[in-house]
Write a protein that holds these residues in place. Sequence first.
Motif, short mmCIF file in Angstrom:
data_model
loop_
_atom_site.label_atom_id
_atom_site.label_comp_id
_atom_site.label_asym_id
_atom_site.label_seq_id
_atom_site.Cartn_x
_atom_site.Cartn_y
_atom_site.Cartn_z
N LEU A 114 0.83 -1.21 0.00
CA LEU A 114 0.00 0.00 0.00
C LEU A 114 0.86 1.25 0.00
N VAL A 115 1.89 1.26 0.83
CA VAL A 115 2.87 2.35 0.80
C VAL A 115 4.22 1.77 1.24
N SER A 116 5.25 2.13 0.53
CA SER A 116 6.59 1.62 0.82
C SER A 116 7.37 2.64 1.64
N GLY A 117 8.49 2.17 2.18
CA GLY A 117 9.38 3.08 2.89
C GLY A 117 9.88 4.19 2.00
N GLU A 118 10.14 3.87 0.74
CA GLU A 118 10.61 4.89 -0.20
C GLU A 118 9.54 5.95 -0.41
N GLU A 119 8.29 5.52 -0.54
CA GLU A 119 7.20 6.47 -0.79
C GLU A 119 6.86 7.32 0.44
N SER A 120 7.21 6.84 1.63
CA SER A 120 6.89 7.57 2.86
C SER A 120 8.11 8.24 3.48
N GLY A 121 9.16 8.38 2.71
CA GLY A 121 10.38 8.98 3.24
C GLY A 121 11.01 8.15 4.34
N GLY A 122 10.77 6.82 4.29
CA GLY A 122 11.33 5.90 5.27
C GLY A 122 10.50 5.76 6.53
N ALA A 123 9.43 6.53 6.66
CA ALA A 123 8.67 6.57 7.90
C ALA A 123 7.81 5.34 8.14
#
Length: 155
Positions: free
Chosen positions: A24-33
């Motif tokens: 659904l969302v990756s670390g890359e897409e969330s700035g690592g968060a």
Amino acid sequence: MSVVVRTAAEGAATWAMGSLFEHLVSGEESGGALGVSVVTQPPGLAAPLHVHTHEAEAFYLLEGTMSYRAAEETYALSAGSFIYLPAGIPHSFQITGDVPVKFLGLCVPGGLMKLYDEVGIPATEHRLPGTDGQSMEVEIPRWNEVAPRYGLKVL
């Protein structure tokens, strides 16, 4: 970073551990968060006692049942159950019952889902793998090689 919106079966998916990981969302897409996946696992699947040294994990069960050991306690989880595991807590689980389990899996920070991508293979469809998935004979050596880089230690 930008807003991430995904509809059902829209994101990339991985087959690993005989399971389906729908990102659904990756670390890359969330700035690592944050990393979030919908995970489907077959009945009887079990993970050995292990620990994540980098990430906290949380699971919200959508369907099915599982037995979850965290530290010295074992919990019976079913649809609607939630569990949070701080980094460093030894844990293991087994899918119970006769139907697959489906849960929302979250990790903070968001790098852990890359481990499943690196060990597994891209899912050609959003379903559990069949003979088109990897065998455990192929996958287990990959886990042993890759997992330490992600702070995963099998106990």
